[in-house]
Design a protein around this motif. Sequence first.
Motif, PDB file in Angstrom:
ATOM      1  N   THR A 187       0.935  17.714  23.472  1.00  0.00           N
ATOM      2  CA  THR A 187      -0.172  16.953  22.892  1.00  0.00           C
ATOM      3  C   THR A 187       0.347  15.756  22.106  1.00  0.00           C
ATOM      4  O   THR A 187       1.482  15.743  21.630  1.00  0.00           O
ATOM      5  CB  THR A 187      -1.020  17.826  21.958  1.00  0.00           C
ATOM      6  N   VAL A 188      -0.510  14.737  21.966  1.00  0.00           N
ATOM      7  CA  VAL A 188      -0.222  13.561  21.148  1.00  0.00           C
ATOM      8  C   VAL A 188      -1.443  13.288  20.285  1.00  0.00           C
ATOM      9  O   VAL A 188      -2.580  13.321  20.775  1.00  0.00           O
ATOM     10  CB  VAL A 188       0.091  12.322  22.013  1.00  0.00           C
ATOM     11  N   SER A 189      -1.234  13.033  18.996  1.00  0.00           N
ATOM     12  CA  SER A 189      -2.331  12.751  18.070  1.00  0.00           C
ATOM     13  C   SER A 189      -2.035  11.464  17.310  1.00  0.00           C
ATOM     14  O   SER A 189      -0.879  11.047  17.195  1.00  0.00           O
ATOM     15  CB  SER A 189      -2.517  13.903  17.079  1.00  0.00           C
ATOM     16  N   ALA A 190      -3.078  10.850  16.777  1.00  0.00           N
ATOM     17  CA  ALA A 190      -2.916   9.611  16.019  1.00  0.00           C
ATOM     18  C   ALA A 190      -3.895   9.588  14.862  1.00  0.00           C
ATOM     19  O   ALA A 190      -4.989  10.156  14.932  1.00  0.00           O
ATOM     20  CB  ALA A 190      -3.142   8.400  16.924  1.00  0.00           C
ATOM     21  N   LEU A 191      -3.495   8.927  13.780  1.00  0.00           N
ATOM     22  CA  LEU A 191      -4.373   8.753  12.627  1.00  0.00           C
ATOM     23  C   LEU A 191      -3.924   7.528  11.849  1.00  0.00           C
ATOM     24  O   LEU A 191      -2.790   7.060  11.988  1.00  0.00           O
ATOM     25  CB  LEU A 191      -4.351   9.998  11.734  1.00  0.00           C
ATOM     26  N   VAL A 192      -4.831   6.995  11.041  1.00  0.00           N
ATOM     27  CA  VAL A 192      -4.491   5.894  10.143  1.00  0.00           C
ATOM     28  C   VAL A 192      -4.284   6.473   8.750  1.00  0.00           C
ATOM     29  O   VAL A 192      -5.155   7.147   8.203  1.00  0.00           O
ATOM     30  CB  VAL A 192      -5.585   4.811  10.131  1.00  0.00           C
ATOM     31  N   ASN A 193      -3.102   6.235   8.209  1.00  0.00           N
ATOM     32  CA  ASN A 193      -2.693   6.754   6.909  1.00  0.00           C
ATOM     33  C   ASN A 193      -2.765   5.619   5.887  1.00  0.00           C
ATOM     34  O   ASN A 193      -2.287   4.515   6.147  1.00  0.00           O
ATOM     35  CB  ASN A 193      -1.265   7.284   7.037  1.00  0.00           C
ATOM     36  N   SER A 194      -3.367   5.876   4.730  1.00  0.00           N
ATOM     37  CA  SER A 194      -3.475   4.859   3.683  1.00  0.00           C
ATOM     38  C   SER A 194      -2.620   5.261   2.490  1.00  0.00           C
ATOM     39  O   SER A 194      -2.749   6.372   1.971  1.00  0.00           O
ATOM     40  CB  SER A 194      -4.936   4.695   3.242  1.00  0.00           C
ATOM     41  N   SER A 195      -1.744   4.369   2.065  1.00  0.00           N
ATOM     42  CA  SER A 195      -0.884   4.647   0.924  1.00  0.00           C
ATOM     43  C   SER A 195      -0.455   3.329   0.286  1.00  0.00           C
ATOM     44  O   SER A 195      -0.641   2.254   0.856  1.00  0.00           O
ATOM     45  CB  SER A 195       0.349   5.444   1.346  1.00  0.00           C
ATOM     46  N   ALA A 196       0.116   3.437  -0.898  1.00  0.00           N
ATOM     47  CA  ALA A 196       0.697   2.282  -1.579  1.00  0.00           C
ATOM     48  C   ALA A 196       2.138   2.618  -1.903  1.00  0.00           C
ATOM     49  O   ALA A 196       2.424   3.693  -2.439  1.00  0.00           O
ATOM     50  CB  ALA A 196      -0.073   1.959  -2.853  1.00  0.00           C
ATOM     51  N   SER A 197       3.056   1.732  -1.570  1.00  0.00           N
ATOM     52  CA  SER A 197       4.469   1.996  -1.819  1.00  0.00           C
ATOM     53  C   SER A 197       4.907   1.345  -3.120  1.00  0.00           C
ATOM     54  O   SER A 197       4.320   0.372  -3.598  1.00  0.00           O
ATOM     55  CB  SER A 197       5.321   1.469  -0.661  1.00  0.00           C
ATOM     56  N   GLY A 198       5.946   1.913  -3.689  1.00  0.00           N
ATOM     57  CA  GLY A 198       6.545   1.358  -4.892  1.00  0.00           C
ATOM     58  C   GLY A 198       7.996   1.768  -4.950  1.00  0.00           C
ATOM     59  O   GLY A 198       8.463   2.579  -4.149  1.00  0.00           O
ATOM     60  N   SER A 199       8.746   1.218  -5.881  1.00  0.00           N
ATOM     61  CA  SER A 199      10.146   1.601  -6.025  1.00  0.00           C
ATOM     62  C   SER A 199      10.611   1.322  -7.444  1.00  0.00           C
ATOM     63  O   SER A 199      10.043   0.486  -8.153  1.00  0.00           O
ATOM     64  CB  SER A 199      11.033   0.848  -5.025  1.00  0.00           C
ATOM     65  N   VAL A 200      11.638   2.051  -7.844  1.00  0.00           N
ATOM     66  CA  VAL A 200      12.302   1.832  -9.125  1.00  0.00           C
ATOM     67  C   VAL A 200      13.800   1.856  -8.862  1.00  0.00           C
ATOM     68  O   VAL A 200      14.255   2.362  -7.835  1.00  0.00           O
ATOM     69  CB  VAL A 200      11.931   2.918 -10.162  1.00  0.00           C
ATOM     70  N   CYS A 212      -2.638   5.224 -10.867  1.00  0.00           N
ATOM     71  CA  CYS A 212      -2.886   4.843  -9.480  1.00  0.00           C
ATOM     72  C   CYS A 212      -2.576   3.365  -9.259  1.00  0.00           C
ATOM     73  O   CYS A 212      -2.606   2.567 -10.200  1.00  0.00           O
ATOM     74  CB  CYS A 212      -4.342   5.133  -9.123  1.00  0.00           C
ATOM     75  N   PRO A 213      -2.269   2.981  -8.028  1.00  0.00           N
ATOM     76  CA  PRO A 213      -1.903   1.586  -7.748  1.00  0.00           C
ATOM     77  C   PRO A 213      -3.065   0.638  -8.029  1.00  0.00           C
ATOM     78  O   PRO A 213      -4.188   0.878  -7.565  1.00  0.00           O
ATOM     79  CB  PRO A 213      -1.535   1.602  -6.263  1.00  0.00           C
ATOM     80  N   PRO A 214      -2.826  -0.438  -8.765  1.00  0.00           N
ATOM     81  CA  PRO A 214      -3.924  -1.344  -9.134  1.00  0.00           C
ATOM     82  C   PRO A 214      -4.461  -2.162  -7.970  1.00  0.00           C
ATOM     83  O   PRO A 214      -5.596  -2.646  -8.016  1.00  0.00           O
ATOM     84  CB  PRO A 214      -3.279  -2.250 -10.187  1.00  0.00           C
ATOM     85  N   ASN A 215      -3.662  -2.301  -6.913  1.00  0.00           N
ATOM     86  CA  ASN A 215      -4.073  -3.165  -5.803  1.00  0.00           C
ATOM     87  C   ASN A 215      -4.507  -2.396  -4.561  1.00  0.00           C
ATOM     88  O   ASN A 215      -4.549  -2.947  -3.462  1.00  0.00           O
ATOM     89  CB  ASN A 215      -2.925  -4.118  -5.446  1.00  0.00           C
ATOM     90  N   GLY A 216      -4.833  -1.116  -4.732  1.00  0.00           N
ATOM     91  CA  GLY A 216      -5.350  -0.345  -3.612  1.00  0.00           C
ATOM     92  C   GLY A 216      -4.264   0.116  -2.653  1.00  0.00           C
ATOM     93  O   GLY A 216      -3.079   0.155  -2.993  1.00  0.00           O
ATOM     94  N   TYR A 217      -4.665   0.428  -1.429  1.00  0.00           N
ATOM     95  CA  TYR A 217      -3.776   1.070  -0.464  1.00  0.00           C
ATOM     96  C   TYR A 217      -3.683   0.259   0.822  1.00  0.00           C
ATOM     97  O   TYR A 217      -4.589  -0.489   1.172  1.00  0.00           O
ATOM     98  CB  TYR A 217      -4.287   2.480  -0.155  1.00  0.00           C
ATOM     99  N   ARG A 218      -2.566   0.460   1.524  1.00  0.00           N
ATOM    100  CA  ARG A 218      -2.313  -0.245   2.774  1.00  0.00           C
ATOM    101  C   ARG A 218      -2.373   0.759   3.928  1.00  0.00           C
ATOM    102  O   ARG A 218      -1.920   1.892   3.801  1.00  0.00           O
ATOM    103  CB  ARG A 218      -0.929  -0.904   2.728  1.00  0.00           C
TER     104      ARG A 218
END
Length: 378
Positions: A187-200, A212-218
């Motif tokens: 089987t093959v499945s697909a979805l759209v994942n929304s997240s915001a990345s950051g780093s230190v 939470c991220p001030p500029n929303g999710y990508r």
Amino acid sequence: MNWNILGVTLLQLFVASQARAELAKLGTFYDFMVRDVCIDSDGIIQRSLIPGDAGCTSTRNMASTDPKFYYYSYIYPANASGGKCSGQPYVAWVSYPEVRNGVRRVVMYQDRGCVSIGSASFGTLDDTDGMSVRWYEDGKYAFLMSSWSPVAQSYWITNYCSANPTNSKRFYNGWIASTAALPATGTVSALVNSSASGSVASSDAASIPTGCPPNGYRNSLVVFGRDSFTYKSGKTLDTIISQKYTNGVPGATYPGNAEGLERIYYTDQFGITRWEKWAREDNVDTDGTTAAKSAADLYAGGKCSRPYDFKSAITSDMTSGNLIDDGSLYKEAYVYKPTNDRYVWFLTDCADFSNTALVPGGFDRPPISTSFSSVLWN
């Protein structure tokens, strides 16, 4: 009676029983995140064996209660490592569970072995090493929460954050790999994942901010499937193949203007067993190298064998032609049905870890994941 031997044996049996209790829930993606170890009839680890060896008749997932974490080595072509490690054929990659404050996560650690195997420096962090933290949620998804390099610790925050602004659940579904339940073979499945990345900075990992991220999710498109796959080593293993595009279209299953994707191959025996980077035909690196040139260089270096072919209908909105091996590179053409756009994608980088061997001298090292921020375990 030798009380020292008895004490060691009782300790080994206790550790084995703890491991069984810890891993009582099986049959989920967790099995494909952590390494297997070979065990005897008493559940004691057989250090001289690797899953797949003729003498390895019983296995279990590596447990956090195992007294020592040990590494398999993986052998690249000597001229294909590149950079600082060029000519050094060993890479160690171990996937093990780590418990902090009663919370379990899976840590994946890579040591490129830029120093001699067995030396005191092997298994300590240097500027070519890397780590990541993964987990899963019953009935939902398995996911990457954070990755670490000597330069930075990156992380992904999702809309779980609204109800969990200060605890580790805000990192859930940061980079989805698959459903937590094992996908059915074929089987093959697909979805759209929304997240915001950051780093230190890696030296300041404890400073990952709360909230939470001030500029929303990508959005990013995730495609995953399960099939048998033959690796460069010749091993054919039951594999979950998961790829994440750098973009995704909400309400659809094609990657829009994404120019890159990462594909990871997971197996029950070894956890992450192969990694690939693909680039769209119009992608150009900062140094001016085209995707086609990177693909040709990779092919010539011999680091990897033929990649997996998803074939025809990858998702309801995206189809592909057959994978092309023209003797100089690997490529595949995709058609985005909603827009009728057609792009060629090239395999530009790869690491195949299936050629397993015991590290000379045994090689024990304690976990070094303390470099990770503890916020991933709260």
